[in-house]
Design an enzyme around this catalytic site. Structure first.
Site, short mmCIF file in Angstrom:
data_model
loop_
_atom_site.label_atom_id
_atom_site.label_comp_id
_atom_site.label_asym_id
_atom_site.label_seq_id
_atom_site.Cartn_x
_atom_site.Cartn_y
_atom_site.Cartn_z
N ASP A 25 8.26 -3.29 -5.17
CA ASP A 25 6.87 -2.69 -4.93
C ASP A 25 6.66 -1.63 -6.00
O ASP A 25 5.68 -1.41 -6.65
CB ASP A 25 6.82 -1.89 -3.53
CG ASP A 25 7.24 -3.39 -2.51
OD1 ASP A 25 7.31 -4.49 -3.29
OD2 ASP A 25 7.36 -2.76 -1.31
N SER A 38 0.76 -1.19 0.01
CA SER A 38 -0.07 -0.02 0.08
C SER A 38 0.95 1.04 -0.05
O SER A 38 0.46 2.19 -0.41
CB SER A 38 -0.92 0.01 1.30
OG SER A 38 -0.23 -0.09 2.52
N TYR A 40 12.90 -6.49 8.65
CA TYR A 40 13.51 -6.36 7.39
C TYR A 40 14.76 -5.91 7.11
O TYR A 40 15.57 -6.17 6.27
CB TYR A 40 12.31 -5.43 6.45
CG TYR A 40 12.57 -5.34 5.09
CD1 TYR A 40 11.87 -6.12 4.23
CD2 TYR A 40 13.45 -4.39 4.61
CE1 TYR A 40 12.21 -5.90 2.81
CE2 TYR A 40 13.56 -4.26 3.29
CZ TYR A 40 13.30 -5.15 2.43
OH TYR A 40 13.24 -4.88 1.03
C1 GLA Z 1 9.15 -5.64 0.57
C2 GLA Z 1 10.23 -4.70 -0.06
C3 GLA Z 1 10.34 -5.03 -1.50
C4 GLA Z 1 11.15 -6.44 -1.22
C5 GLA Z 1 10.22 -7.41 -0.71
C6 GLA Z 1 10.64 -8.82 -0.53
O1 GLA Z 1 7.77 -5.76 -0.08
O2 GLA Z 1 9.51 -3.29 -0.24
O3 GLA Z 1 11.40 -4.39 -1.97
O4 GLA Z 1 12.56 -6.60 -0.82
O5 GLA Z 1 9.61 -6.89 0.56
O6 GLA Z 1 10.97 -9.46 -1.62
#
Ligand code: GLA
Length: 387
Positions: A172, A127, A221
């Site tokens: 994304d 989003s 992350y």
């Molecule tokens: C999130 C991040 C992407 C990618 C994915 C995992 O969506 O925003 O850039 O790293 O995780 O593949």
């Protein structure tokens, strides 16, 4: 889509005027390529029919106003300042505005923007990238800046990396910018080449949103991102001349993995073999062999769960149930992980009643039901109107 009408009506209610421009951008599903993007590998995604739509006008005063039916109203005078707390949602359009200034937008005056979304947040469906791309298209139009879709994607990623502060890759923003109805988006994240190819009309994407999310998802992350670059450092110390995990092939990895610390070796193994899987899926899809990609999708999930350790019990369960369902080609977690949604690529014999039976099995185990979204693969970010 979050309708143009709802964004316009939110704009009119808050700003007592009609907007100059309206733009929309889709969320996305990651079909395969988990955490490959910032390691410079390939990834395949698809834009879904859930959108963020914005209505915007440029104004003469140097003031920036943000309205939404979901989030608090925010007004700022200095567009270079990052917002925090409940106002942090405006960092996406603000960060984009700053990234567009670096690309030639002439900052004079300000803007007011109304935002409406039907992309579930926290589900791993991007989003935030949808908000970035819709804002970017609207701001660029209102300020007469022309950019290619590639530049839009790069500017929006830069906003997320440098202003919001998330070290994401280009997946994304790339999929939200380049999505096309019925088409998958392949991204070569090293060369920044975006291409689309048809999935085949007999297949569609189902999303099962657990609404579970690890409270530390953003820092987790960032930790995985760091571990991937630690793997590169350790491989270099072991004598391999590489700059990214995408530079390492499986044979090189196997020959050097004993030199890596335990967790770092697991993260690297996931990424290096995931890149192989994306390439195999790409070749199979190019030959129209959609039915053959399932094992690779399931293997991707298994690797996320065991090696990258970014799955949760609920997602593992959903994937295991989906595996036993008729006409499910493959299923896996989608996006950054540590919660969110599982996606399934399925043929026409997988119907809503099967999806409901997945949800009730899940309820039997966890006590609540995941949301089911049957998605059509949709167009990318675009301007809907401009006066
Ligand atoms: C999130 C991040 C992407 C990618 C994915 C995992 O969506 O925003 O850039 O790293 O995780 O593949």
């Amino acid at each position: 889509m979050a309708s143009s009408e709802s964004a316009v009506s939110c704009f009119e209610t808050n700003f007592q005027s009609s907007p100059q421009v309206v733009a929309t951008a889709p969320g996305r599903v990651e079909v395969i390529g988990n955490h490959t993007d910032y390691n410079q590998g390939p990834v395949i995604g698809a834009a879904i029919d859930r959108n963020v739509t914005v209505a915007l006008s440029r104004i003469a005063d140097t003031v920036f106003r943000f309205a939404s039916s979901e989030y608090p109203f925010v007004e700022v005078n200095d567009s270079s300042l990052k917002q925090s707390g409940e106002n942090a949602w405006v960092n996406y359009p603000l960060g984009v505005y700053n990234a567009l200034i670096r690309r030639g937008l002439k900052p004079s005056g300000g803007f007011q923007i109304a935002v409406e979304s039907n992309v579930p947040s926290g589900a791993g469906l991007s989003s935030s990238a949808a908000l970035e791309l819709a804002s970017a298209k609207a701001i660029a139009s209102a300020f007469d800046l022309e950019l290619s879709d590639k530049e839009f994607a790069i500017a929006c990623r830069e906003a997320e990396n440098d202003f919001v502060g998330v070290p994401c890759g280009i997946l994304d923003q790339g999929v939200s910018a380049f999505g096309q109805a019925g088409q998958l988006v392949h991204i070569d994240c090293r060369e920044l080449v975006f291409s689309t190819f048809p999935l085949g009309s007999a297949y569609s994407i189902w999303i099962f949103n657990t609404h579970k999310k690890h409270s530390l998802v953003e820092s987790m992350y960032a930790t995985r991102h760091k571990e991937c670059f630690e793997a590169v450092d350790q491989l270099r110390a072991a004598g391999l001349e590489v700059s990214y995990l995408a530079d390492v092939n499986p044979d090189q990895f196997e020959a050097h993995k004993s030199r890596l610390s335990e967790d770092v070796a697991k993260r690297a193994e996931h990424v290096i073999y995931e890149i192989e899987r994306v390439n195999q899926v790409d070749s199979l899809l190019a030959e129209g062999q959609v039915g053959q990609v399932g094992e690779l999708l399931f293997a991707s999930h298994e690797s996320s769960s065991k090696l990258f350790e970014n799955s949760i019990e609920e997602l593992d369960y959903l994937v295991s149930i989906l595996k036993s369902m008729p006409d499910v080609v493959g299923a896996r977690l989608t996006g950054g992980g540590f919660g969110g949604a599982a996606m399934a690529l399925a043929g026409e014999a997988f119907t809503d009643s099967y999806a409901q039976s997945v949800a009730s099995a899940y309820r039997g185990r966890f006590g609540d039901e995941p949301d089911i979204l049957h998605c059509h693969i949709s167009d990318g970010a675009r301007l809907l109107s401009s006066n």
